[in-house]
Design an enzyme around this catalytic site. Structure first.
Site, PDB file in Angstrom:
ATOM      1  N   GLY A   1     -40.556   0.323  19.305  1.00  0.00           N
ATOM      2  CA  GLY A   1     -39.224   0.066  18.780  1.00  0.00           C
ATOM      3  C   GLY A   1     -39.363  -0.908  17.626  1.00  0.00           C
ATOM      4  O   GLY A   1     -40.457  -1.135  17.146  1.00  0.00           O
ATOM      5  N   SER A   2     -38.248  -1.481  17.190  1.00  0.00           N
ATOM      6  CA  SER A   2     -38.331  -2.423  16.077  1.00  0.00           C
ATOM      7  C   SER A   2     -36.967  -3.024  15.801  1.00  0.00           C
ATOM      8  O   SER A   2     -35.933  -2.470  16.185  1.00  0.00           O
ATOM      9  CB  SER A   2     -38.804  -1.733  14.780  1.00  0.00           C
ATOM     10  OG  SER A   2     -40.032  -1.074  14.955  1.00  0.00           O
TER      11      SER A   2
END
Length: 828
Positions: free
Chosen positions: A275-276
């Site tokens: 994710g980020s």
């Protein structure tokens, strides 16, 4: 090949000699801001023979600044430098994409999961060996640009392979993970491309490797003599047409509601191992009117999806700094002197299913507009270290491979009437690295948008960017199957009518050509969306994404109008999204922002779940824990952060995991979600449910049983061990909503969270001050090298633990002034 090194702890005269030693490469060196001349493209290419060379200048923390004369040389220096830091991880990946894991590690072993979702080495090998024998990547390499890779990218891959091989020839491997291993071998540019292919299909075929390689037609009555023919088959383990093992008992248990929930969970951000966060601020919010960019990818801390830092320079053509995924020759996330960008894993579903209507009596043929069409059998044999070779058959259709499921939780049975074929448009996409090259050469966010329009190569990420002129930018430009809501309404099967709204996974009727995906006129690849259909936000005061859909990229300007396959609109957001919007909206409203503000946001370690629930939990605690007032006092006094020094953070974390896992979402909050107030709802913790008291009591009991005091500082019980040294780690989980994400491995007997599985990886905070050099701070949480013998095995991990940053050395003057400067000239 001569290798020369030089310490920078010498006189200025020595530095002058260093600069002079680069003359062969830097002759005619242009200023860092010089843009590439499109007229020069193609002139710098060399024949496919040797003669490659590069200069690598190492600065603090082992960050290489690679200086080269053309793209092949740049690839050479990059391959050399990556091998020096990560040879074992790289070699392991090349074993994977060549379908040789079973041969070296045994069929029942498990791969590291970085290049596919395969559960075993055997299914990984069957898939990648099938790709190899089908010549899939070779065909993509033959495709002319822009649908295929550019000449510059081909030269980079050729050079990368040569640099990796040159390092292997000239150096002794000291990493115990592969020292002396027979599986560490030279590679080709084709191997590099195969690795890029694996990364491209991670969201599609890569999710279904087990289903593709184990899909078998249903059992049917054996024809006369079949048993005798099977008995005469060649020895070895097989499920080919030579024996009965090519069929499976028929299953028909596809429950639409259960399948829809499994598909939703499969693609849900909260369940992802990647994710980020990323946010771009426009000049309207900053101290100097220039843009700012904070990128915070959340990727695995071990294995082949690690990032690796470098600067790549071809004078007059390219000058970019940032992070590359291992085994790739380009900077994936980075910045230059005018623009910075980062990526976040997107909600777009990069695959779909076609439900096949099978020919009665022949489960390996299907009907299209009433006419039978045969599946194509791909028979693949894999060598096994522990036994006889294994032969299996995969079945392919006009839509893609037949799959028996998308992971164990989402079976798709192949019956006598129905089978499911998987369409993955990224199986025809090797353009992702060309998109990265376009970003590296960009001079503005407008150029970033143009690179996305021209290459259309990003398989499963969004792009967030800012530039020195003060522009901000967000785009969900993915390679997605062209599933319009109209097509889904017209062509979904009964299963698809339930699954698509819930998950974005379309299940289309494969028996009708009118249900083909079609193409947009501006798409470089048939069957995909063109750039004009992509969600885009330009020049908003802030543009932020934390792995939810594009809807609230800027909460003041909700983005609507895109198709369901891109993501949802007006649905609940994750706590990380909600907390991130609160933080960056407040920053934008405050204004006068600088890079320092970005750094503070990264390590604020605020827990949105705590802000929403801790006070209610503390108020209800005495009734839930009448015999343990100390734990209640700790919970009430907790500072609502996952900072290493926070006391009570571990108690709330262990409680919250139990509460959210055992109590349905609808029963957790008093105020339900409202699309009119999506950042502040749902809220108001429900403490009356029995699940609340049990989760709290169990969390306290767990800690006390492990000998952990409820008020113990987080640093004592969330850490990694490197070289025998215990290094504390801050940050928190997806369920807590912490920006600085840390998904850690719990081991109560070992002292708590004893390793990080995935989370904050390569961080960059970038701005500009009007000079020629960007103002950039970076951090690679797990450090450059996975080799315990390297001085760069844990040096940045210690920085991360201390919330300290690396000051980027982008301009030549800063590189040459580094007190750690070491120059290495490498030649083929």
């Amino acid at each position: 090949m001569p290798v020369r090194t030089l310490s920078a702890r010498r006189s200025r005269g020595r530095l002058a000699l260093v600069a002079a030693s680069l003359a062969a490469v830097t002759a005619g060196l242009l200023p860092a801001a010089a843009a590439a001349d499109p007229g020069d493209r193609g002139r710098e290419h060399r024949p496919s023979g040797g003669g490659l060379s590069a200069v690598i200048r190492y600065t603090e923390y082992g960050i290489p600044h690679i200086l080269a004369g053309d793209y092949a040389d740049l690839g050479f220096g990059t391959g050399w430098a990556q091998a020096a830091d990560q040879v074992c991880v790289l070699a392991d990946g090349f074993v994977t994409v060549n379908g040789e894991r079973s041969r070296h590690f045994g069929a029942s072993g498990a791969p590291d999961g970085s290049l596919s979702s395969a559960a075993t080495n055997l299914t990984s090998d069957l898939y990648f060996r099938g790709v190899k024998e089908a010549g899939t990547v070779e065909e993509l390499l033959r495709t002319p640009a822009p649908a295929g890779p550019s000449r510059d990218l081909e030269e980079l891959m050729r050079g990368w392979a040569a640099g990796y091989n040159a390092w292997l020839r000239k150096n002794r491997i000291t990493d115990p993970a592969c020292a002396g291993a027979a599986w560490v071998r030279p590679v080709t540019a084709l191997d590099v491309a195969r690795r890029g292919f694996a990364v491209s299909v991670l969201g599609g075929q890569g999710r279904a490797v087990d289903g593709i390689t184990t899909a078998r037609p249903p059992a049917a009555p054996a024809a006369p003599g079949a048993a005798a023919r099977a008995g005469n088959a060649a020895p070895g383990r097989t499920d080919t047409a030579a024996g009965r093992a090519d069929t499976a008992p028929e299953r028909t248990d596809v429950d639409p509601e259960r399948t829809a929930e499994a598909a939703r969970a499969l693609f849900a951000p909260e369940n992802a191992t990647m994710g980020s966060n990323a946010v771009a601020f426009s000049g309207a919010t900053t101290a100097n009117g220039r843009g700012l960019l904070l990128g915070n990818p959340h990727y695995p801390w071990q294995g082949g999806r690690r990032f690796w830092q470098s600067q790549q320079t071809i004078p007059g053509k390219l000058n970019v700094s940032g992070a590359s995924l291992l085994g790739t020759a380009v900077v994936s996330i980075g910045f230059n002197d005018k623009v910075a960008w980062s990526h976040t894993v997107a909600t777009g579903v990069p695959m779909n299913l076609h439900q096949l209507t099978l020919v009665p009596g022949d489960p390996t043929a299907y009907l299209v507009d009433g006419k039978p069409e045969r599946m194509t059998a791909r028979t693949v044999t894999v060598a096994d270290r522990d036994g006889a070779p294994v032969t299996r058959t995969q079945w392919w259709t006009r839509y893609g491979p037949v799959t028996s499921g998308l992971g164990a939780s989402l079976p798709l049975p192949w019956t006598t009437a129905t089978a499911y074929a998987l369409n993955d448009p990224n199986a025809a996409n090797l353009r992702g690295s060309d998109t990265a090259l376009g970003f590296a050469r960009a001079r503005s966010t407008r150029d970033v948008a143009e690179a996305l329009r021209r290459t259309q190569g990003l398989p499963w990420v969004n792009t967030v960017a800012a530039d020195a002129a003060g522009h901000s930018f967000f785009s969900q430009a993915q390679v997605l199957p062209r599933i319009t809501d109209e097509l889904a309404e017209r062509c979904s099967t009964p299963l698809g009518r339930v699954v698509y709204p819930a998950s974005g996974v379309a299940v289309l009727d494969g028996s009708r050509t009118e249900c083909a995906l079609g193409s947009d006129p501006d798409a470089v690849q048939p069957g995909t969306f063109g750039p004009s259909r992509m969600p885009v936000v330009e020049d908003a005061p802030y543009a932020v994404n934390s792995n939810d859909s594009a809807w609230l990229t800027n909460a003041d300007r909700p983005l609507t109008g895109y198709e369901r396959v891109f993501g949802t609109i007006a649905t609940p957001r994750s706590l990380r999204t909600r907390g991130g919007i609160e933080d960056v909206a407040a920053m934008a409203a405050r204004g006068r922002l600088t890079v320092r503000d970005l750094q503070e946001q990264q390590f604020a370690d605020r827990v949105p779940a705590g802000d929403l629930a801790a006070a209610d939990a503390a108020a209800a605690c005495p009734a839930a824990l009448p015999a343990d007032p100390e734990a209640c006092r700790v919970l009430a006094a907790w500072d609502r952060t996952m900072d290493p020094d926070s006391r009570g953070a571990l108690l709330f974390d262990r409680f919250w995991r139990r509460f959210t896992a055992s109590v349905p979402v609808a029963q957790q909050w008093k105020v339900p979600f409202s699309a009119a107030d999506p950042v502040r709802t749902p809220r108001g913790l429900v403490t009356e449910t029995p699940g609340f008291a049990k989760a709290l009591a169990d969390a306290v009991a767990e800690l006390r049983t492990a000998g952990i005091a409820p008020d113990a500082p987080l640093r004592d019980h969330q850490f990694v061990v490197r070289g025998g040294e215990r290094i504390p780690v801050g940050g928190g989980t997806e369920s807590l909503g912490v920006w600085n994400k840390t998904e850690a491995v719990w081991n109560a007997a070992g002292g708590g969270y004893v390793e990080v599985a995935h989370g904050t990886s390569h961080v960059q905070a970038v701005g500009w001050d009007g000079g020629r050099c960007p103002v950039a701070r970076t951090l690679l949480s797990y450090s450059q090298s996975s080799n315990p013998a390297s001085p760069h095995f844990a040096d940045q991990t210690r920085l991360y633990a201390g919330e300290r940053w690396v000051t980027s050395r982008f301009c030549e003057k800063d590189i040459l002034r580094s007190p750690a400067l070491r120059v290495v000239r490498v030649r083929d």
